[in-house]
Design an enzyme around this catalytic site. Sequence first.
Site, short mmCIF file in Angstrom:
data_model
loop_
_atom_site.label_atom_id
_atom_site.label_comp_id
_atom_site.label_asym_id
_atom_site.label_seq_id
_atom_site.Cartn_x
_atom_site.Cartn_y
_atom_site.Cartn_z
N SER A 157 0.79 -1.24 0.00
CA SER A 157 0.00 0.00 0.00
C SER A 157 0.82 1.29 0.00
CB SER A 157 -0.93 0.01 1.21
OG SER A 157 -2.02 -0.82 0.97
N LYS A 187 0.46 3.54 -2.90
CA LYS A 187 -0.75 4.36 -3.11
C LYS A 187 -0.46 5.86 -3.04
CE LYS A 187 -3.85 0.73 -1.56
NZ LYS A 187 -4.24 -0.10 -0.46
N TYR A 210 -2.89 -2.10 -10.62
CA TYR A 210 -2.97 -1.94 -9.16
C TYR A 210 -2.23 -3.09 -8.45
CZ TYR A 210 -4.77 -2.11 -4.43
OH TYR A 210 -4.84 -2.20 -3.07
N TYR A 255 -3.67 3.64 7.59
CA TYR A 255 -4.94 2.90 7.68
C TYR A 255 -5.85 3.55 8.73
CZ TYR A 255 -2.04 -0.58 5.29
OH TYR A 255 -1.18 -1.22 4.43
N VAL A 290 1.36 -3.68 3.98
CA VAL A 290 1.32 -4.95 4.71
C VAL A 290 2.56 -5.82 4.49
CG1 VAL A 290 -1.20 -5.07 4.94
CG2 VAL A 290 -0.08 -6.09 2.94
N1 GLN Z 1 -2.26 -5.60 -2.07
C1 GLN Z 1 -3.13 -5.37 -0.97
C2 GLN Z 1 -4.57 -5.39 -1.35
O1 GLN Z 1 -4.93 -4.85 -2.35
C3 GLN Z 1 -2.88 -4.03 -0.31
C4 GLN Z 1 -2.08 -4.31 0.82
C5 GLN Z 1 -1.81 -3.24 1.82
O2 GLN Z 1 -0.65 -2.93 2.02
N2 GLN Z 1 -2.82 -2.82 2.55
O3 GLN Z 1 -5.36 -5.94 -0.59
#
Ligand code: GLN
Length: 343
Positions: free
Chosen positions: A80, A83, A205, A257, A275
């Site tokens: 993530s 992003k 993505y 988050y 994650v």
């Molecule tokens: N690749 C994960 C997903 O799309 C995103 C992971 C993350 O770091 N929250 O669920």
Amino acid sequence: MTEKHDLKSLASSINAVASPFRSYLNELYEKYESLNDGTVADYIPELALAKPDWFGICIVTVDGQVFDVGNCDQLFTIQSISKAFIYGLALEDNGREYVNSKVSVEPTGEAFNSIVLDEKTNRPYNPMVNAGAIATTDLIKGNGATERLKRILDMFRRYTGRELNINVPVFLSEKTTGNRNRAMAYLMLNFGMVSDRIDETLDLYFQQCSIMVNAQDLAMMAATLANGGVNPVTGERAIDERYVQDVISVMLTCGMYDASGEWTYNVGMPAKSGVGGGITAVALGKLGIGVFSPPLDEKGNSLRGIKVCSDISRDFGLHLFNVAKSEKNLQEWIEGGNSLDNW
Ligand code: GLN
């Protein structure tokens, strides 16, 4: 390559003598090395292979000094953290007004994968949750999947100063198991918030989540933002100056988050976690932090990563709204630290 690594350890040992900041980081590493809480992400088998004791801390200053301790060369998937940077590229490609019409900037207080859109405008809440990130990925320009991916990888290269690769098994697993993300994309298509090239955008993505980085890359990316969008080592501009403010604002309000409020209260640095166990944190005008440690708390943030960033923020007064005198003066502690350059 071997020769380079030898030189690197030589430079590290010179640095170890020269810089009090390096000793500080070594102590920080030792302090949290034995922390055994948290769980490594296992929603796909590839991520569960990460070793819980991998731990790296890297700091890059806006004048290009690099300080690292622990597993700073260990590669892992950016997840993530991508992003925040994709949001920057979407802004460059489309301008603020258009991007804002497709993605809001409101924290959700909910998990990153919640299937929720703003009821009035049908926009995803912000670019840091999955729905918002899929929408900003849709906005990345280019003639077809290959060119769009090339533009994304090239952007990350400008931030990190080196070519990055995609972990193909992680990408394929994300793609095979990503039905929840697919559901979000179709919901947004239903409301006309994304274009109908759903499969291409979802692939992009999943690919951007699967880019492999190390802790030094994350520190360099944060330092680039801290330096107004210019990579402090290569001198290359990674993002238009006009959009740095937008990216780091959303990192501050939504980057960690549904723990973003607590993070801002305690740490007070724009940051983004993934994650895979990475955190990138920006001390504007000063430095970038990259921490890597796979065990996560229940919200999905690296446990050691949070501790390390809180300590650094507190000890050097790096909280954005800090007005009290900090325990240590950053400039004094960093002086004497030789640059490791761009190894
Ligand atoms: N690749 C994960 C997903 O799309 C995103 C992971 C993350 O770091 N929250 O669920």
